[in-house]
Write a protein that holds these residues in place. Structure first.
Motif, PDB file in Angstrom:
ATOM      1  N   THR A  84     -42.512  64.713  63.340  1.00 16.11           N
ATOM      2  CA  THR A  84     -43.023  65.231  62.071  1.00 16.11           C
ATOM      3  C   THR A  84     -42.243  66.435  61.578  1.00 16.11           C
ATOM      4  O   THR A  84     -42.091  66.641  60.369  1.00 16.11           O
ATOM      5  N   THR A  86     -39.187  66.908  61.464  1.00 16.30           N
ATOM      6  CA  THR A  86     -37.987  66.535  60.707  1.00 16.30           C
ATOM      7  C   THR A  86     -38.308  66.224  59.247  1.00 16.30           C
ATOM      8  O   THR A  86     -37.390  66.059  58.434  1.00 16.30           O
ATOM      9  N   LEU A  87     -39.596  66.128  58.895  1.00 13.80           N
ATOM     10  CA  LEU A  87     -39.981  65.847  57.515  1.00 13.80           C
ATOM     11  C   LEU A  87     -39.907  67.094  56.649  1.00 13.80           C
ATOM     12  O   LEU A  87     -39.890  66.992  55.425  1.00 13.80           O
ATOM     13  N   LYS A  88     -39.883  68.247  57.272  1.00 12.55           N
ATOM     14  CA  LYS A  88     -39.883  69.495  56.511  1.00 12.55           C
ATOM     15  C   LYS A  88     -38.473  69.831  56.022  1.00 12.55           C
ATOM     16  O   LYS A  88     -37.494  69.597  56.719  1.00 12.55           O
ATOM     17  N   SER A  92     -39.490  63.221  51.882  1.00 13.63           N
ATOM     18  CA  SER A  92     -39.365  62.085  52.788  1.00 13.63           C
ATOM     19  C   SER A  92     -40.298  60.951  52.383  1.00 13.63           C
ATOM     20  O   SER A  92     -41.363  61.170  51.795  1.00 13.63           O
ATOM     21  N   VAL A  94     -42.246  57.855  54.332  1.00 11.98           N
ATOM     22  CA  VAL A  94     -42.637  57.321  55.635  1.00 11.98           C
ATOM     23  C   VAL A  94     -43.207  55.934  55.413  1.00 11.98           C
ATOM     24  O   VAL A  94     -44.253  55.774  54.778  1.00 11.98           O
ATOM     25  N   THR A 123     -37.972  57.311  56.493  1.00  9.81           N
ATOM     26  CA  THR A 123     -38.290  57.197  57.911  1.00  9.81           C
ATOM     27  C   THR A 123     -39.279  56.059  58.124  1.00  9.81           C
ATOM     28  O   THR A 123     -40.006  55.685  57.196  1.00  9.81           O
ATOM     29  N   VAL A 171     -43.873  62.392  51.508  1.00 10.16           N
ATOM     30  CA  VAL A 171     -44.130  63.707  52.087  1.00 10.16           C
ATOM     31  C   VAL A 171     -43.215  64.712  51.399  1.00 10.16           C
ATOM     32  O   VAL A 171     -41.993  64.509  51.328  1.00 10.16           O
ATOM     33  N   GLY A 175     -43.702  69.516  53.866  1.00 12.96           N
ATOM     34  CA  GLY A 175     -44.358  68.809  54.972  1.00 12.96           C
ATOM     35  C   GLY A 175     -45.731  68.280  54.656  1.00 12.96           C
ATOM     36  O   GLY A 175     -46.393  67.703  55.530  1.00 12.96           O
TER      37      GLY A 175
END
Length: 207
Positions: A84, A86-88, A92, A94, A123, A171, A175
Motif C-alpha cells: 500500500t 507504493t500507492l502514495k 494509482s 488498483v 496495480t 487511489v 493514498g
C-alpha cells in the motif's frame, strides 16, 4: 357419427402430446431467458455499477502481498508484490482481477488502455487464482500492471470491501481512495464516471 367420434378421439390423444412437448420445451425457454439476463448483467456498463464504498475518502487499507512469481517487467526483472505504501505520491489504479473471471477478460483491454497513461500507475490484486493460470492470462492478453500482489484466500479483497471481481479503485496521490467501480469497466462507465474521477484525482495531485 363414427367418423366424428374418431376425429374427437384423435384430438383428445393429440392434446396430451402437445402438452408434453410444451412441458419438454419449457426448461429450454427458461434457460434462454436466464442466459439473456446473465449476458445483460455481464456486459452492462453504466452507473449502477458505480457503487459507493465506505472507504471512499479514507486511506487505502494497509497491505503487503507477495508478488506473482514469474511475472516480469520489460527489463526482465520480477515485478514486485503489492504494498500500500507504493500507492502514495502518485495517482494509482488498483484492479482486482482473476484469470477465471470472464468479465475480467472482457475489461482487460480497458485496463491496458489506462496503463498507457504515464501519469498514473496501474496495480493489480490477483484474487483467489492459480499462479500458472494468472501468468497465462497476462501472457496472452498483455500485462498492464507495474505491481501485482497475490490474494489466494481473498482476505486482502475483504479489507478493500470487494464484492467480487473485477473491481477497480482509484487511489489519490495522498493514498486515499477516491473512486470505486464494481464490474467490468467499459466505454460508457469510463466516460461517465471513471475518467472524470481519475482526472480530478490527477488535478488534485498537481495542486
Amino acid at each position: 357419427m363414427a367418423e366424428a367420434q374418431g376425429e374427437t378421439s384423435q384430438d383428445s390423444s393429440a392434446r396430451p402430446k402437445r402438452s408434453m412437448l410444451l412441458l419438454a420445451g419449457l426448461p429450454l425457454v427458461i434457460f434462454a431467458i436466464l442466459a439473456v439476463l446473465f449476458a445483460k448483467q455481464l456486459f452492462s456498463d453504466g452507473s449502477p455499477r458505480d457503487i459507493p464504498s465506505a472507504l471512499i475518502g479514507k486511506p487505502a487499507p494497509q497491505l503487503q502481498l507477495a508478488a506473482l512469481e514469474g511475472l516480469t517487467g520489460s527489463d526482465g526483472n520480477q515485478l514486485p508484490g503489492f504494498d500500500t505504501e507504493t500507492l502514495k505520491g502518485k495517482v494509482s489504479i488498483v484492479n482486482v482481477w482473476a484469470s477465471w473471471c470472464a468479465p475480467c477478460r472482457v475489461e482487460h483491454p480497458v485496463i491496458m488502455q489506462l496503463a498507457s497513461d504515464k501519469r498514473i500507475q496501474v496495480t493489480g490484486l490477483n484474487y483467489k487464482d492459480n499462479r500458472e493460470n494468472a501468468l497465462r492470462f497476462l501472457g496472452q492478453l498483455g500485462n498492464p500492471f507495474s505491481v501485482v500482489g497475490v490474494d489466494p484466500r481473498g482476505k486482502a479483497a475483504i479489507d478493500w470491501g470487494v464484492y467480487g471481481v473485477p473491481e477497480t479503485f482509484i487511489v489519490g496521490a495522498d493514498g486515499n481512495i477516491v473512486h470505486k467501480h464494481v464490474g467490468p469497466l467499459g466505454p460508457q462507465s469510463l466516460e461517465e464516471s471513471f475518467m472524470p474521477a481519475l482526472e480530478k484525482a490527477l488535478a488534485d495531485a498537481e495542486s
